[in-house]
Each structure stands twice: as structure tokens, then as C-alpha cells.
Design an enzyme around this catalytic site. Sequence first.
Site, PDB file in Angstrom:
ATOM      1  N   SER A 211     -41.673 -29.871  29.172  1.00  0.00           N
ATOM      2  CA  SER A 211     -41.022 -30.702  30.179  1.00  0.00           C
ATOM      3  C   SER A 211     -41.414 -30.221  31.575  1.00  0.00           C
ATOM      4  O   SER A 211     -42.582 -30.102  31.902  1.00  0.00           O
ATOM      5  CB  SER A 211     -39.507 -30.694  29.961  1.00  0.00           C
ATOM      6  OG  SER A 211     -38.847 -31.646  30.748  1.00  0.00           O
ATOM      7  N   ASP A 267     -41.210 -40.442  23.639  1.00  0.00           N
ATOM      8  CA  ASP A 267     -40.667 -39.633  24.730  1.00  0.00           C
ATOM      9  C   ASP A 267     -40.934 -40.313  26.076  1.00  0.00           C
ATOM     10  O   ASP A 267     -42.058 -40.735  26.369  1.00  0.00           O
ATOM     11  CB  ASP A 267     -41.303 -38.240  24.699  1.00  0.00           C
ATOM     12  CG  ASP A 267     -40.598 -37.241  25.591  1.00  0.00           C
ATOM     13  OD1 ASP A 267     -39.627 -37.625  26.275  1.00  0.00           O
ATOM     14  OD2 ASP A 267     -41.028 -36.070  25.610  1.00  0.00           O
ATOM     15  N   HIS A 304     -37.291 -35.789  23.030  1.00  0.00           N
ATOM     16  CA  HIS A 304     -37.878 -34.934  24.066  1.00  0.00           C
ATOM     17  C   HIS A 304     -37.735 -33.450  23.746  1.00  0.00           C
ATOM     18  O   HIS A 304     -38.385 -32.624  24.368  1.00  0.00           O
ATOM     19  CB  HIS A 304     -37.209 -35.232  25.412  1.00  0.00           C
ATOM     20  CG  HIS A 304     -37.797 -34.465  26.564  1.00  0.00           C
ATOM     21  ND1 HIS A 304     -39.136 -34.541  26.917  1.00  0.00           N
ATOM     22  CD2 HIS A 304     -37.236 -33.589  27.439  1.00  0.00           C
ATOM     23  CE1 HIS A 304     -39.360 -33.767  27.959  1.00  0.00           C
ATOM     24  NE2 HIS A 304     -38.231 -33.157  28.288  1.00  0.00           N
TER      25      HIS A 304
END
Length: 362
Positions: A211, A267, A304
Amino acid sequence: MMWREIHGSDNWAGLLHPLHPWLRREIVKYGELAQAMYDAFDPHRPWSCCYSPGGILDRLGLAENSYRVSGYVYAATHPELPHFLERLLHADAWTAKESHWMGYVAVSDDEESRRIGRRDIVVAWRGTTTASEWFRDQQARLEPVKGQRFGRGEHARVEHGFQSIYRSRSASATRNKNTDSIVSEQAMVQLGFKLYHPRGEEVSLTVTGHSLGGALALLNGHEVALMIPDLPVSVVSFGAPWVGNAAFREELRGLGACVLRVVSKQDLVPKLPGVVYAHVGTELRVDTRVLPYLKQGFHPAGVHGLETYMHLVDGYMCRRAGFQAEAKRDVLLVNKACTMLKEELRAPSRWYHRPSPRARQD
């Protein structure tokens, strides 16, 4: 097969479809080293890790990865984040104006170095710590990347929010014994110490993150490739947003940095911030729909999650094949930070023990 191919010297040509088992092992390994940042992070005491550098991987059950953490990296807590990531960060973890734990530097031990064919230095960056609330709006504010090498044509530019973290000055804090220094400089100083090997062995650098951590990993890989041109540099990111423009992508190519971007079709984060940004590196695209154990539908936090990514990579075969039945990674790990597993597969809460913040070693 030479280690340089696994490390991306040929942009992983012929190794992704089908996914070579040696490369699969390495991707999952780097994912676990990035996951350690989440497992050892205490949002109530964000200025330091729950464990000392020498003991963090052992305490998290990652001793078999055969890396030893040599030092931590800290960042200021009031950078200007892109709007689409502001609410993903732990609200109480970014309030005080002091340095917070953001990454670490680790080195492979002798046994792992013999297995992979070189001494591997890893820099792992922490990503977002929660995904309970999702994106309200987006920000597309690009600025010149610091220390750009190629000045012809369009300037290499990167997202302002990511660079504000990577270039932030960590406030002096006696809690973590960190000096007043820029985040990127902390990482580079530690790397400088680790790159000296009197035995003349081959050395590589692998930067990893999930991320937001994946975006920081890309900036870190760019800087190292710029400063140390002879060092093999590879970036392995999971669910990372786009970072810079097309000129930034070309600059990375010119510097010889290899980027493997693991993304999920479901995602949202790897599709952001927007159209002014450019795809960087080689993509390994996975699909949560091939997993028989996961809920289907809209589950942004679950798709995610880094544990979801690692489970997908562990079972990935090729673009047109389903999930391999002999995948070894425990599917229960997927529910470490979300409820992505189907109800009949959930285990009692005792299956996973998060390290207690009180059991600290610092």
C-alpha cells in the site's frame, strides 16, 4: 538459474506465467518481511516498534526467513498525504508531532545468502494500518522528484504526498532515540554501513512494502539506484498506488531499477491516484475470484490486505489457471486484519496471537 534473473535483471521475463516456484518463494518472503511492520506496530505507541531490531523477526515467527534486522527508520507524523489515503491511516497514530516507526533495514544471514546466491539487504516500509474507511476523493499533485538524474524532456515527477513522507524530517524523540534527520537519509546511512563486505561477496538490495509502503519503497529504490549505480536494486510492492509520471518511469528504467508490482484485479488502491500517473515496472496481476475460501462481492479491506495478497501469490499458477490445490500458506492468515474468509472457514480468535504491546524489548 542465476540469482539476478530471480531478482529481476530481465524484468522477470518467462518467470511469471507460469509463476516460477523459486520466484514465488521470494515474493512471499518479501511479503512476510513487509507484514512484520503491521504485526509489530502498536498504534497506541507509534513512535517505536513493539520489539528491538535484533528480536523482531524471531518474536513474529519469521526466523526461518533468515534475515536479521539491523535498524529502524522513523518518519514525521504530519506529512501531507494524498486525500485518498488520509482516512486509511490510523487516526490516533498520526496526531503528535514526533517521529514514528516507519521502516527497517535487514540483511540475510550466511545460510540464506548461500541459498539465494548473494548477500541480500532488505528495506521494508510500513503501509496503511487500517482500511475501514475508503476513499472520499483523490489528489493529483505532482512535483519534481528530488535528485533527478535525467534533465531532458519532461521532468520526472512524483506524488507530493508520498514524497512529503519520504523526505520528512523526523523530529527528535528520546522515546525512540532517533536523531533529527530526514527519513530517506536514515535509510541511506544504514545502507551505507551494510554495503561494506570485506569478503567480496555479491550484494543486492530489495525494497518492499504494501500500500503506502509500496509507494515509499519505489521512492527508496529510485534514490538508491541513483546514488549507487552498480548495486542491483529491486522493488517488490503489494497493492501499491501509482507514484509518478511517465518521465519518472523512464528514469527508473534508465537507472536499471527492477520493479515487480503485485496487484489484485479487485483492489482499488493500485488504480489510484489517477490518469496523470504512469504504470511502473512489471505487474503480477492476481485475482481473488479464483480463491474458493474467500467471500465474493465488495470487500475493499479484504482484497487490499497483505495477507490476502500473499495467499494469492502462494496459489497463483498463470493468467488462465485457477488456484493451485497444493498451496502451502495457511488460509486462516487472511483473517488476521479482516473478515474475508467464508463463515464456515473462520477459526476461533485464539488461532492468531498479535504481539502484546506490553511485551516490548526496547
